[in-house]
Enzyme design. Structure first.
Site, PDB file in Angstrom:
ATOM      1  N   GLU A  77      -1.095  29.425  24.895  1.00 33.49           N
ATOM      2  CA  GLU A  77      -0.589  30.725  24.505  1.00 33.49           C
ATOM      3  C   GLU A  77      -1.026  31.272  23.214  1.00 33.49           C
ATOM      4  O   GLU A  77      -1.110  30.337  22.396  1.00 33.49           O
ATOM      5  CB  GLU A  77       0.885  30.783  24.647  1.00 33.49           C
TER       6      GLU A  77
ATOM      7  N   HIS B   4       5.665  35.470  27.178  1.00 36.12           N
ATOM      8  CA  HIS B   4       6.687  34.257  26.742  1.00 36.12           C
ATOM      9  C   HIS B   4       7.776  35.329  26.053  1.00 36.12           C
ATOM     10  O   HIS B   4       8.181  35.112  24.867  1.00 36.12           O
ATOM     11  CB  HIS B   4       6.075  33.547  25.862  1.00 36.12           C
TER      12      HIS B   4
ATOM     13  N   ARG C 261       7.698  25.724  30.827  1.00 39.41           N
ATOM     14  CA  ARG C 261       6.469  25.768  30.145  1.00 39.41           C
ATOM     15  C   ARG C 261       5.241  25.886  30.932  1.00 39.41           C
ATOM     16  O   ARG C 261       5.253  25.358  32.082  1.00 39.41           O
ATOM     17  CB  ARG C 261       6.367  24.380  29.341  1.00 39.41           C
TER      18      ARG C 261
HETATM   19  C1  8YV Z   1      11.276  30.864  22.181  1.00 39.25           C
HETATM   20  C2  8YV Z   1      11.320  29.102  24.237  1.00 39.25           C
HETATM   21  O1  8YV Z   1      11.934  32.049  21.496  1.00 39.25           O
HETATM   22  O2  8YV Z   1      13.522  28.393  23.362  1.00 39.25           O
HETATM   23  C3  8YV Z   1      12.083  28.158  23.869  1.00 39.25           C
HETATM   24  O3  8YV Z   1      12.049  27.052  24.290  1.00 39.25           O
HETATM   25  O4  8YV Z   1      10.530  28.948  24.709  1.00 39.25           O
HETATM   26  C4  8YV Z   1      11.590  30.559  23.589  1.00 39.25           C
HETATM   27  O5  8YV Z   1      12.960  30.899  23.689  1.00 39.25           O
HETATM   28  C5  8YV Z   1       9.758  30.805  21.817  1.00 39.25           C
HETATM   29  O6  8YV Z   1       9.333  29.547  22.322  1.00 39.25           O
HETATM   30  C6  8YV Z   1       9.552  30.796  20.169  1.00 39.25           C
HETATM   31  O7  8YV Z   1       9.537  29.711  19.593  1.00 39.25           O
END
Ligand code: 8YV
Length: 318
Positions: A265, A284, A236
């Site tokens: 983001e 992302h 993150r």
């Molecule tokens: C998500 C992600 O696809 O799974 C997670 O925690 O960060 C990504 O794989 C994205 O955040 C969409 O919600």
């Protein structure tokens, strides 16, 4: 009929599985998150919500949705969700572990190679007509094979990344709250955070965001890394103090950074990272393969159907 709110434009064939038995409301604007007011309005009488990271599942939302039984988050991470509040409201929370592990590890590996071998700078130079000929150190990067790789957060994604290092004769270190069984099989060594920073040629952040890990990578941490090292983040954005990382890359405290995640983001072209040499930035896309995204959506929908039909969630959180 029970109502399900889906806050993004997900695969319609997967949504169709729900339409026979449920009233389904889908936010159909591509890329734009459902605005907060609309989210609160739409979910007032909802029994289930398929949410995204951009949706804050907090006390305000939960107390506004008395019928709510389940929130299925389309992500493995759930830092957008107040788990204590969900528990108080007896709302089941689910996430999407496992189905995205290999895809996300693959992206992390891509970031490491791209950063090490200056792939983006080299590509940009060629595309802009700036390749004038051969010279010995032209776009010469650093090797990945035979190096020390440090993994912050040896969960399933960290372990899948470590497995990929097998062909690179890497020395693998990791830092975790506790020892990881998977890491033993991979010959990875548990070390302190400081050791991870000072020994590694590549530092991967693959940890979940918690109060403990928030802003863990600050000026002090970057200062402990080798000036030849690269930092890769698929966890993150808030694991990092972004001002400190920008400064570390700008002043050569570290050699490069490759990031798939940012504190706020989406970021725009005016973000302080954009345009910095040795920064590889992606919007992302860690889990963004079509097959994996479909698997994530199916898992969310199956979790919702299980809970609304009186069964047990498949992948509950908390
Ligand atoms: C998500 C992600 O696809 O799974 C997670 O925690 O960060 C990504 O794989 C994205 O955040 C969409 O919600």
């Amino acid at each position: 009929m029970k109502k399900i709110v889906i806050t993004r434009n997900i695969n319609p064939d997967i949504v169709d599985k729900l339409r026979k038995d449920f009233e389904v409301s889908v936010w159909e604007e591509d890329q734009k998150p459902m605005p907060r007011e609309k989210f609160l309005e739409e979910t007032k009488d909802a029994h289930a919500v398929l949410s995204m990271l951009s949706d804050k599942v907090d006390e305000e939302f939960l107390s506004n949705a008395p019928e709510l039984k389940v929130v299925a988050n389309l992500a493995v991470g759930f830092d957008n969700i107040d788990l204590d509040a969900a528990r108080r409201h007896e709302v089941v929370i689910t996430n999407t572990p496992d189905v995205l592990t290999e895809t996300t590890a693959e992206l992390a590996f891509t970031l490491m190679l791209v950063s090490a071998r200056k792939v983006l700078a080299a590509n940009k130079e060629l595309m802009e007509g700036g390749w004038s000929g051969w010279s010995p150190y032209h776009m010469a990067g650093t090797d990945v094979f035979g190096k020390t790789v440090g993994i912050f957060g040896m969960g399933s994604i960290g372990a899948a990344f470590a497995r990929r290092l097998a062909g690179f004769r890497s020395n693998i270190l990791y830092h975790n709250r506790s020892e990881s069984g998977a890491a033993d099989d991979l010959g990875a060594k548990l070390v302190s955070f400081d050791e991870l920073l000072s020994e590694s040629d590549f530092v991967l952040c693959a940890a979940p965001l918690t109060e403990e890990t928030k802003h863990k990578f600050d000026a002090e941490a970057f200062g402990k890394m080798k000036d030849t090292a690269h930092f890769i983040n698929i966890g993150r954005g808030a694991h990092v103090v972004e001002d400190d990382l920008a400064e570390a890359v700008r002043t050569g405290v570290i050699a490069g950074a490759a990031l798939d995640v940012f504190e706020n983001e989406p970021i725009g072209a005016d973000h302080q990272f954009v345009g910095l040499d040795n920064m590889t930035l992606l919007p992302h896309i860690g889990s963004a393969s079509v097959a994996t995204r479909n698997n994530m959506m199916n898992l969310c929908v199956n979790n919702i159907m299980e809970v609304l039909n009186g069964g047990r969630p498949i992948t509950p959180v908390g």
